[in-house]
Write an enzyme that holds these catalytic residues in place. Structure first.
Site, PDB file in Angstrom:
ATOM      1  N   ARG A   1      49.160  55.969  19.372  1.00 58.69           N
ATOM      2  CA  ARG A   1      49.439  55.668  20.765  1.00 58.69           C
ATOM      3  C   ARG A   1      49.159  56.862  21.680  1.00 58.69           C
ATOM      4  O   ARG A   1      49.008  56.703  22.886  1.00 58.69           O
ATOM      5  CB  ARG A   1      50.896  55.202  20.909  1.00 58.69           C
ATOM      6  CG  ARG A   1      51.121  54.259  22.049  1.00 58.69           C
ATOM      7  CD  ARG A   1      52.279  53.295  21.867  1.00 58.69           C
ATOM      8  NE  ARG A   1      53.360  53.709  21.018  1.00 58.69           N
ATOM      9  CZ  ARG A   1      54.465  54.350  21.410  1.00 58.69           C
ATOM     10  NH1 ARG A   1      54.587  54.707  22.675  1.00 58.69           N
ATOM     11  NH2 ARG A   1      55.411  54.625  20.550  1.00 58.69           N
TER      12      ARG A   1
ATOM     13  N   TYR B   1      38.712  39.884  41.440  1.00 56.61           N
ATOM     14  CA  TYR B   1      38.917  39.030  40.273  1.00 56.61           C
ATOM     15  C   TYR B   1      40.260  38.316  40.426  1.00 56.61           C
ATOM     16  O   TYR B   1      41.244  38.904  40.884  1.00 56.61           O
ATOM     17  CB  TYR B   1      38.885  39.893  39.016  1.00 56.61           C
ATOM     18  CG  TYR B   1      39.384  39.196  37.762  1.00 56.61           C
ATOM     19  CD1 TYR B   1      38.873  37.966  37.372  1.00 56.61           C
ATOM     20  CD2 TYR B   1      40.363  39.786  36.970  1.00 56.61           C
ATOM     21  CE1 TYR B   1      39.334  37.338  36.219  1.00 56.61           C
ATOM     22  CE2 TYR B   1      40.824  39.169  35.828  1.00 56.61           C
ATOM     23  CZ  TYR B   1      40.313  37.943  35.464  1.00 56.61           C
ATOM     24  OH  TYR B   1      40.768  37.321  34.326  1.00 56.61           O
TER      25      TYR B   1
ATOM     26  N   LYS C   1      33.311  42.963  29.533  1.00 54.06           N
ATOM     27  CA  LYS C   1      32.110  42.368  30.099  1.00 54.06           C
ATOM     28  C   LYS C   1      30.855  43.148  29.705  1.00 54.06           C
ATOM     29  O   LYS C   1      30.498  43.183  28.547  1.00 54.06           O
ATOM     30  CB  LYS C   1      32.273  42.263  31.614  1.00 54.06           C
ATOM     31  CG  LYS C   1      33.615  41.674  32.073  1.00 54.06           C
ATOM     32  CD  LYS C   1      33.938  40.324  31.458  1.00 54.06           C
ATOM     33  CE  LYS C   1      35.088  39.605  32.149  1.00 54.06           C
ATOM     34  NZ  LYS C   1      36.411  40.239  31.994  1.00 54.06           N
TER      35      LYS C   1
END
Length: 443
Positions: A83, A137, A227
């Site tokens: 992490r 978006y 994307k």
């Protein structure tokens, strides 16, 4: 630092000693984040799936964790815990920062996780107010409007940004070209209007192949890496490219909230970056040609295509857009974008469904608008499929042909500046956004 620690640290951060001169974007896409591999006798980047890393020096571990808590800088020496950071993910972060021209980048499990982290960083400083320009978006719009993270948003157009700023404004957010209308803003003008408030530019549609917002004044550059950066529809991720100071704060939020990117995803993204310029340029050439044909088609009422080019097209049909979605066969009817295959979707039904209908329409997202992400198929095959899906041409109204090429369409935001689709595809070299954010839209 001992040699073993230095080697691990170099691996973690992707540092190299071989880059002595600026390199072209295409070269950086292939080599950034990989420059140390040959010295290690490797060709493909290794995938480190470890969640934790052994250490016999617990005092040293404590000191490094304390340092991270103070500055958010990546821990000096070998990795500590997944992490806190991962060597494979760090390679992708190094490469993306090089492509965007920033000091650093921080990767997350999704684009929304990345945006959430930015909002949390500013909120932690007491700066919860956001000024934003529609369209964005759909889920970004919802996150801001709903105030899920305690933020408050003022929606405005680019000309109203300065007036909308308040003492507690922590962020100005724009997307250019915007999802899904492909509206563009002049990022230099917007950055100037922000004053000392950080500008976040969502660069998902353009990618650093077409524009680098940091060079135009944006402090933060957001990508849904799902994307174009990944490019194959098989990885979900987000990333923020920024200066090292802000990156440190983002790492602290990522550590606290757990929105980490899986190492395999980091590997796939690094691999995706190597072909990014080739993919974007090839798909953009096809998109420009399809936009030209759509603009001349009587079944299409309006076409949106950005001045900077790109592989995204938005168009509105006279008929039922749902029938077009139902009738494609080669083109994939699916949400998302930026993959090697061509995707088409109806924003009002999917990507922007979560936005209030009136707000959606006011932002230029009509109920007849379709958004298409052009892939790498042959343009003639794509056109044959699209032509069949559009159905029998309707009888054009008298004078309709001339009207379709005149003036700014109703419902299109004034800052929208799609390119005239009659022109040849513009060069995809790195360059500023258009300097005329209020120019007329070519229908």
């Amino acid at each position: 630092m001992d040699p073993a620690s230095r080697e691990a640290y170099d691996l973690m951060h992707g540092y190299d000693d071989v880059r002595t001169a600026p390199r072209a974007l295409a070269t950086e896409a292939v080599h950034a984040g990989r420059d140390d591999l040959a010295r290690q006798g490797l060709h493909a980047p290794p995938i480190d799936l470890s969640t934790t890393y052994p250490s016999y020096d617990s005092r040293g571990e404590a000191a490094r964790i304390d340092a991270f808590a103070t500055t958010g800088a990546e821990p000096d020496g070998p990795p500590v815990y997944g992490r806190l950071g991962n060597p494979t993910v760090a390679r992708f972060e190094t490469a993306l920062a090089r492509l965007e021209g920033t000091e650093a980048s921080v990767a997350f499990a999704s684009g929304m996780a990345a945006l959430s982290a930015v909002l949390l960083v500013r909120a932690s400083m007491g700066l919860r107010h956001v000024v934003a320009v529609r369209p964005l978006y759909g889920c970004s719009d919802h996150l801001l409007t709903a105030g899920v993270l305690g933020s408050e948003v003022t929606w405005t157009d680019p000309a109203g940004i300065t007036e909308a700023l308040r003492p507690d404004t922590g962020l100005v957010m724009v997307e250019s070209p915007a999802n899904p209308t492909l509206a563009e803003v002049d990022l230099r003008v917007v950055a100037h209007a922000c004053g000392s408030v950080p500008l976040l530019a969502d660069n998902t549609f353009a990618t650093p192949v077409l524009q680098r917002p940091a060079e135009q004044g944006a402090r933060l550059v957001l990508h849904s890496a799902t994307k174009y950066l990944g490019g194959h529809g098989d990885v979900m991720a987000g990333v923020v490219a920024c200066d090292e100071e802000f990156a440190g704060r983002l790492r602290q939020i990522r550590f606290a909230t757990g929105g980490v990117l899986h190492p395999l995803a980091g590997y796939l993204l690094l691999r995706g970056l190597s072909t990014l310029p080739v993919r974007v340029r090839a798909a953009s050439a096809s998109a420009a040609e399809l936009a030209r044909r759509l603009a001349d088609d009587p079944r299409v009422s309006r076409v949106h295509y950005p001045r900077i080019g790109g592989a995204m097209i938005a168009f509105e049909v006279h008929g039922d857009p749902h029938e077009v979605i139902a009738d494609v066969r080669l083109i994939t009817p699916a949400v998302s974008l930026g993959s090697v295959d061509t995707l088409i979707q109806h924003p009002a039904s999917i990507s922007h469904r979560i936005v209030d209908a009136d707000d959606r329409r006011d932002a230029g997202v009509s109920d007849r608008l379709l958004r298409m992400s052009v892939g790498l198929e042959d343009v003639e095959d794509l056109w044959a499929d699209l032509d069949a899906a559009l159905g029998t041409p309707a009888r054009p109204e008298k004078g309709a042909g001339a009207a379709r090429h005149a003036g700014r369409p109703q419902g299109t935001p004034s800052h929208s500046a799609p390119a005239a689709v009659k022109r040849p595809l513009a060069s995809t070299a790195l360059r500023p956004s258009p300097s005329h954010p209020h120019s007329t839209v070519a229908p």
